[in-house]
Design an enzyme around this catalytic site. Structure first.
Site, PDB file in Angstrom:
ATOM      1  CG  ASN A  77      -8.105  -2.824  45.866  1.00  0.00           C
ATOM      2  OD1 ASN A  77      -7.588  -2.746  44.753  1.00  0.00           O
ATOM      3  ND2 ASN A  77      -9.412  -3.058  46.021  1.00  0.00           N
ATOM      4  CD1 TRP A  78      -4.554   1.199  50.627  1.00  0.00           C
ATOM      5  CD2 TRP A  78      -3.136  -0.388  51.315  1.00  0.00           C
ATOM      6  NE1 TRP A  78      -3.341   1.423  50.023  1.00  0.00           N
ATOM      7  CE2 TRP A  78      -2.446   0.468  50.442  1.00  0.00           C
ATOM      8  CE3 TRP A  78      -2.443  -1.473  51.871  1.00  0.00           C
ATOM      9  CZ2 TRP A  78      -1.105   0.294  50.096  1.00  0.00           C
ATOM     10  CZ3 TRP A  78      -1.101  -1.646  51.536  1.00  0.00           C
ATOM     11  CH2 TRP A  78      -0.447  -0.775  50.663  1.00  0.00           C
ATOM     12  CG  ASN A 128      -7.920 -11.154  39.576  1.00  0.00           C
ATOM     13  OD1 ASN A 128      -8.206 -11.259  38.386  1.00  0.00           O
ATOM     14  ND2 ASN A 128      -6.975 -10.345  40.013  1.00  0.00           N
ATOM     15  CG  ASP A 157     -13.630  -6.436  39.333  1.00  0.00           C
ATOM     16  OD1 ASP A 157     -13.119  -7.024  40.296  1.00  0.00           O
ATOM     17  OD2 ASP A 157     -14.789  -5.980  39.361  1.00  0.00           O
TER      18      ASP A 157
HETATM   19  C1  FPP Z   1      -9.796  -7.197  41.420  1.00  0.00           C
HETATM   20  O1  FPP Z   1     -10.397  -8.469  41.459  1.00  0.00           O
HETATM   21  C2  FPP Z   1      -8.357  -7.364  41.331  1.00  0.00           C
HETATM   22  C3  FPP Z   1      -7.451  -6.814  42.187  1.00  0.00           C
HETATM   23  C4  FPP Z   1      -7.801  -5.958  43.330  1.00  0.00           C
HETATM   24  C5  FPP Z   1      -6.014  -7.096  42.021  1.00  0.00           C
HETATM   25  C6  FPP Z   1      -5.570  -7.024  40.573  1.00  0.00           C
HETATM   26  C7  FPP Z   1      -4.209  -7.493  40.500  1.00  0.00           C
HETATM   27  C8  FPP Z   1      -3.722  -8.265  39.524  1.00  0.00           C
HETATM   28  C9  FPP Z   1      -4.491  -8.718  38.360  1.00  0.00           C
HETATM   29  C10 FPP Z   1      -2.285  -8.626  39.563  1.00  0.00           C
HETATM   30  C11 FPP Z   1      -1.545  -7.703  38.653  1.00  0.00           C
HETATM   31  C12 FPP Z   1      -0.118  -7.747  38.895  1.00  0.00           C
HETATM   32  C13 FPP Z   1       0.717  -6.737  38.609  1.00  0.00           C
HETATM   33  C14 FPP Z   1       2.156  -6.848  38.889  1.00  0.00           C
HETATM   34  C15 FPP Z   1       0.242  -5.477  38.020  1.00  0.00           C
HETATM   35  P1  FPP Z   1     -11.201  -8.877  42.768  1.00  0.00           P
HETATM   36  O2  FPP Z   1     -10.234  -9.440  43.741  1.00  0.00           O
HETATM   37  O3  FPP Z   1     -11.959  -7.682  43.253  1.00  0.00           O
HETATM   38  O4  FPP Z   1     -12.158  -9.973  42.220  1.00  0.00           O
HETATM   39  P2  FPP Z   1     -13.668 -10.202  42.716  1.00  0.00           P
HETATM   40  O5  FPP Z   1     -14.407  -8.933  42.440  1.00  0.00           O
HETATM   41  O6  FPP Z   1     -14.125 -11.342  41.869  1.00  0.00           O
HETATM   42  O7  FPP Z   1     -13.599 -10.537  44.168  1.00  0.00           O
END
Ligand code: FPP
Length: 256
Positions: free
Chosen positions: A84-85, A38, A36
């Site tokens: 997440n969808w 990103n 979490d």
């Molecule tokens: C949550 O961070 C992350 C995700 C929903 C996607 C995670 C995916 C990856 C790390 C890519 C992995 C790749 C493979 C092939 C397994 P967020 O977007 O909720 O971050 P935020 O809470 O800061 O907005």
């Protein structure tokens, strides 16, 4: 763990000290990671969220390899939840493209590291193209005997439990099973992780204190570590610190 000694003297001493620490440390057999943060990582840098996911995916690759090197037997990463969808369609589309790209490129080196890749979650919701890649990656890594890497995609703990309950109900209906014989093990055997040990340690970076539907059946006695670091910034050194903390936990499983 393999360390290359590049020079003699202090480096060599540090090398032996590290080896000893690693050897004496009680390692979890199964680690779960909620990747979490990103989006926030990208925002902090004035970048689009997609850049955060890209950085998160690169980090996933590094941390998975590191876990394998230090002798972790099972690693489960939460890549995309059943919820997440609900994200904007451009973000979902980007993530699907990223997964596909990863299946085509990066997962190849997991094979070189003898890492077995398994996808957990409902893959039927993905495009045919992505499903084909998922099936191919799984099939080609079946021969790997090293760390098992579960990638949770379109995964949700509640939907996993629901699937298990429906499957058990079918078994009862078809007289394959009687209600009296249903045990906790019966349910565990119906989970995606049916032949794997439950996670010992679950790490959630990014400062959130939630389980977010991740391995909710399997984590009844998992040790949780919630960290402030955002996922793309979570380095092997942070994992080592987490492992040090885990080693100090007193796991009683309800006993004394
Ligand atoms: C949550 O961070 C992350 C995700 C929903 C996607 C995670 C995916 C990856 C790390 C890519 C992995 C790749 C493979 C092939 C397994 P967020 O977007 O909720 O971050 P935020 O809470 O800061 O907005």
């Amino acid at each position: 763990m393999l360390y290359v000694v590049v020079s003699i003297g202090c480096d060599k001493v540090a090398f032996w000290k590290k080896q000893k620490t690693q050897k004496n440390k009680v390692l979890p057999v199964h680690i779960g990671i909620i990747m979490d943060g990103n989006g926030r990582w990208a925002k902090k840098r004035g970048l689009p969220r997609s850049a955060g996911h890209k950085a998160g995916a690169d980090n996933f690759r590094k941390i998975a390899k590191y876990c394998s090197k230090i002798g972790i037997k099972y690693l489960t990463v939460y890549a995309f939840s059943t919820e997440n969808w609900r994200r904007p369609s451009d973000e979902v589309d980007f993530l699907m493209r990223l997964f596909k790209q990863y299946l085509e490129e990066s997962l190849r080196d997991f094979k070189e590291e003898n890492i077995r890749v398994i996808f957990i979650g409902d893959r039927n919701a993905f495009s045919e193209d992505l499903q084909t890649r998922i099936n191919e990656v799984e099939a080609s890594s079946k021969i790997c005997t090293g760390m098992v890497l579960n990638i949770a995609m379109n995964y949700g703990g509640r939907s996993e439990i629901l699937k298990a309950v429906k499957s058990i109900s079918e078994d009862v209906k078809e007289s394959k099973l009687s209600i009296e014989d249903i045990t906790e093990q019966t349910l565990s055997d119906k989970m995606y992780t049916y032949n794997q040990p439950d996670p010992d340690l679950i790490i959630r970076p990014s400062g959130e204190f939630r389980t977010s539907n991740f391995l909710i059946w399997q984590s009844a006695y998992s040790e949780y570590l919630f960290l402030d670091t955002l996922w793309p910034d979570f380095k092997p050194v942070d994992l080592e610190k987490a492992l040090d903390k885990y080693a100090l936990r007193n796991r009683r499983f309800g006993g004394i």
